[in-house]
Design a protein around this motif. Structure first.
Motif, short mmCIF file in Angstrom:
data_model
loop_
_atom_site.label_atom_id
_atom_site.label_comp_id
_atom_site.label_asym_id
_atom_site.label_seq_id
_atom_site.Cartn_x
_atom_site.Cartn_y
_atom_site.Cartn_z
N ASP A 15 -14.50 45.69 -9.82
CA ASP A 15 -13.35 45.41 -8.96
C ASP A 15 -12.58 46.71 -8.71
N ASP A 16 -11.61 46.65 -7.80
CA ASP A 16 -10.87 47.85 -7.38
C ASP A 16 -10.12 48.50 -8.54
N ASP A 17 -9.52 47.67 -9.42
CA ASP A 17 -8.76 48.22 -10.55
C ASP A 17 -9.68 48.96 -11.51
N CYS A 18 -10.85 48.38 -11.77
CA CYS A 18 -11.83 49.02 -12.66
C CYS A 18 -12.30 50.35 -12.06
N GLU A 37 -20.27 50.76 -8.00
CA GLU A 37 -19.12 50.19 -7.29
C GLU A 37 -19.31 48.74 -6.85
N TYR A 75 -20.44 46.34 -8.30
CA TYR A 75 -20.32 45.42 -9.44
C TYR A 75 -18.94 45.50 -10.11
#
Length: 196
Positions: free
Chosen positions: A122-125, A118, A120
């Protein structure tokens, strides 16, 4: 012409007209009575899907000894799920890594989830991807695993690669990896790393 004949002629015309109208109605009814199946609306996909279970075992020559590295990818109903770009819901994965010494004793035993990566991502990923895999990738000073978080759809090649280092005391260090594409741009390279 007698009245009877006129009456018969008028009656014949009316009868013919009546038959003609009846035939027309018959034709129209036949056309309207063709059965057309109703349009089927695509039912919403309410299932929560999961990836296949995968197990692998590798042998590593490290620090003057031989180690057996076992990885097991599976999922659990207790894990949350993601929703991909197509609205398909997919359960997150667990990857259990066990490293045994030559004598069979356990040197390393850890279950990885996407949460380990987490920092490394982003939120969307994080919201749209799963932990795809961890595989043995060689040994130097540390034992090295290659991991990936990405789209669970096997037809895509969208993933973020990671190097997972395990040192001689069993501590884990994770860093984003940069995969080098061979100069001849061999597509087999990508296939070899699929589902890492």
């Amino acid at each position: 012409m007698s009245i009877m004949r006129k009456l018969k002629a008028v009656l014949a015309v009316v009868l013919c007209a009546g038959l003609f109208v009846a035939c027309e109605k018959e034709k129209k009814n036949t056309v309207h009575n063709i059965l057309v199946p109703p349009r089927e609306e695509a039912a919403p996909d309410t299932l929560i899907h999961q990836m296949n279970v995968i197990e692998a075992t590798d042998t590593a020559h490290w620090l003057g000894s031989v180690y057996e590295i076992s990885t097991h990818r599976y999922t659990s109903d207790s894990l949350s799920y993601i929703t991909d770009n197509n609205g398909k819901r997919m359960r997150n994965n667990i990857i259990h890594v066990v490293i045994k010494r030559k004598d069979g004793s356990v040197f390393f035993d850890k279950k990885f989830t996407k949460k380990a990566f987490e920092p490394y991502l982003d939120d969307d990923c994080m919201a749209r991807n799963v932990l795809l895999g961890l595989v043995y990738n060689g040994s130097a000073e540390d034992l090295e695993l290659l991991g990936s978080v990405g789209n669970p759809d096997i037809l895509t090649e969208e993933f973020v690669p990671f190097n997972v280092h395990i040192n001689k005391t069993g501590e884990v260090r994770i860093e984003k990896a940069i995969l080098k594409v061979p100069e001849n741009n061999d597509s087999a390279f990508v296939a070899d790393n699929e589902g890492v």
